[in-house]
Design a protein around this motif. Structure first.
Motif, PDB file in Angstrom:
ATOM      1  N   ALA A 280       0.810  -1.232   0.000  1.00 17.79           N
ATOM      2  CA  ALA A 280       0.000   0.000   0.000  1.00 17.79           C
ATOM      3  C   ALA A 280       0.833   1.267   0.000  1.00 17.79           C
ATOM      4  N   GLY A 281       2.061   1.191  -0.533  1.00 15.49           N
ATOM      5  CA  GLY A 281       2.885   2.379  -0.664  1.00 15.49           C
ATOM      6  C   GLY A 281       3.234   3.008   0.670  1.00 15.49           C
ATOM      7  N   ASN A 282       3.407   4.318   0.673  1.00 17.39           N
ATOM      8  CA  ASN A 282       3.796   5.022   1.897  1.00 17.39           C
ATOM      9  C   ASN A 282       2.711   4.943   2.961  1.00 17.39           C
ATOM     10  N   PHE A 283       1.438   4.916   2.512  1.00 10.82           N
ATOM     11  CA  PHE A 283       0.319   4.780   3.454  1.00 10.82           C
ATOM     12  C   PHE A 283       0.420   3.445   4.193  1.00 10.82           C
ATOM     13  N   GLY A 284       0.719   2.377   3.445  1.00 14.29           N
ATOM     14  CA  GLY A 284       0.889   1.061   4.060  1.00 14.29           C
ATOM     15  C   GLY A 284       2.085   1.035   4.986  1.00 14.29           C
ATOM     16  N   TYR A 285       3.134   1.765   4.624  1.00 16.93           N
ATOM     17  CA  TYR A 285       4.333   1.816   5.456  1.00 16.93           C
ATOM     18  C   TYR A 285       4.027   2.474   6.799  1.00 16.93           C
ATOM     19  N   LYS A 286       3.207   3.509   6.776  1.00 14.04           N
ATOM     20  CA  LYS A 286       2.808   4.161   8.032  1.00 14.04           C
ATOM     21  C   LYS A 286       1.935   3.215   8.870  1.00 14.04           C
TER      22      LYS A 286
END
Length: 412
Positions: A280-286
């Motif tokens: 999920a990109g940067n959102f998933g990383y957060k």
């Protein structure tokens, strides 16, 4: 029923004396055990082995769930029926054995807690950009606040339950946005093309080895749930905890497998983070940062509570007040030592995988002690331990002893 009343009355009820129902205490024990079992170590181990083995790692997850049921049902029942902590039971099985068990569990718990503190610190690093070392200090301070407040066990239970729901919600979201190869996962889980004993020893040791298998049982008797009359609460608590932990294990495995099958290569320095970033990109990383912080905090609480409970030998009534007085200092020291080691040494990922394997070696020893205790009238009175638990318990002991030896030999 089936207990030695004198022994039961000698057990200190430490940290707090909450007036709670047995079912409420059992649920607290369930979440404590489940969240201790799926901490930063499990995130790291699952991501690492999924990246190496793909769908075949599902077999190790399946074995882990089966062993979880056998180990937890045996350990919780024997501890609660006897009304004594595991180290006291071990000393009754063979004088001095409890001190050896305490050393194995407490030292293993301490090393695991280095990774727990580091995991929580890394979670704050992902979320806010602060250094993992400073994040670890903040996480340790939060854990200390929870332990030193009035009614610490109640606060600990509530905190763990809230963080458990956070974990599940995040993993469900990640599964929802991924293309999960369910067919491949099911096929290789039940018919693996490759079996890696090191992965089995590590994942089992990291989820039911060392201190983790005792966290629920010790939480129950410290909450006043003791004796054969409370078996139904033991069953409810153990099965609830196993169910929660198993759901999280399966969700994380499926998320990791989705990323691996898609052709991504996980970052060996932080394999679990790779899963969420690719998904999920940067959102998933957060989201991963929130998950890692939640996993770290729940495991800090579980590791600290259970490991320090093994340092209690004040089983006589005259020693209760002494242990009550010093337990907070033991808790503070345990968390501070773990945090200082991480702050100056670091590298929690390797520590978590290694300690998971080490706890896998401890499991056959600790389970053997309790299975021997289950046949002693001096310890459990007239209580009859179910034969299916006894036989399956010995099967786990033999398998884990074999797998541990095979793993050691494979290192040379």
């Amino acid at each position: 029923m089936g207990n030695n009343p004198k022994k039961n009355n000698d057990i200190p009820n430490t940290i707090t004396k909450p007036n709670r129902s047995p079912r409420s205490t059992a649920m607290g024990a369930a979440f404590l055990m489940a969240m201790a079992a799926v901490g930063p170590g499990f995130l790291t181990q699952t991501a690492t082995f999924t990246g190496q083995m793909g769908a075949n790692f599902g077999f190790a997850i399946l074995i882990c769930i089966v062993f979880d049921i056998v180990v937890q049902m045996n350990v919780w029942r024997i501890i609660v029926v006897s009304g004594r902590k595991a180290q006291t039971i071990a000393n009754d099985v063979f004088p001095g054995l409890g001190y050896i068990l305490s050393a194995l569990v407490a030292v293993g718990g301490l090393f695991f807690n280095i990774g727990n503190v580091g995991g929580a610190g890394l979670g704050l690093n992902v979320l806010f950009g602060i250094s993992p070392e400073n994040g670890a200090v903040i996480a340790a301070a939060l854990a200390l606040i929870i332990f030193v407040v009035k009614n610490a066990l109640v606060v600990m239970d509530r905190t763990v339950q809230i963080l458990a729901f956070v974990k599940v919600a995040i993993l469900v979201y990640i599964i929802f946005v991924m293309s999960v190869p369910y067919g491949t996962a099911i096929q290789h889980t039940f018919a693996p093309t490759k079996i890696d004993f090191y992965s089995i020893v590590t994942i089992v040791g990291g989820t039911v080895g060392g201190y983790i298998s005792f966290s629920g049982g010790h939480r129950l008797i410290e909450g006043g749930v003791r004796g054969e009359k409370n078996i139904k609460y033991v069953n409810e608590g153990a099965l609830t905890g196993i169910g929660i932990a198993s759901v999280i294990r399966v969700l994380l495995f499926l998320a990791g497998l989705s990323v691996v099958v898609a052709g991504y290569k996980l970052d060996p320095t932080n394999p679990a983070a790779s899963i969420f970033k690719y998904a999920a990109g940067n959102f998933g990383y957060k989201f991963f940062g929130i998950l890692l912080f939640a996993a770290g905090m729940t495991s800090i609480l579980g590791s600290t509570f259970t490991s320090t409970s093994f340092l209690d030998y004040a089983v006589k009534s005259k020693g209760v007040s002494s242990y009550e007085k010093y337990r907070k200092y033991l808790v503070i020291g345990f968390i501070l030592i773990s945090t200082l080691i991480f702050y100056f040494v670091g590298n929690p990922a390797k520590v978590l995988v290694f300690v998971g394997a080490a706890n896998g070696f401890v499991l056959p020893i600790s389970l053997t002690i309790l299975l021997l205790a289950s046949g002693s009238k001096k310890i459990i009175g007239s209580y009859k331990h179910p034969k299916w638990l006894t036989y399956s318990g010995w099967a786990v002991v033999l398998f884990m002893a074999f797998a541990s030896i095979k793993t050691i030999l494979g290192l040379f």
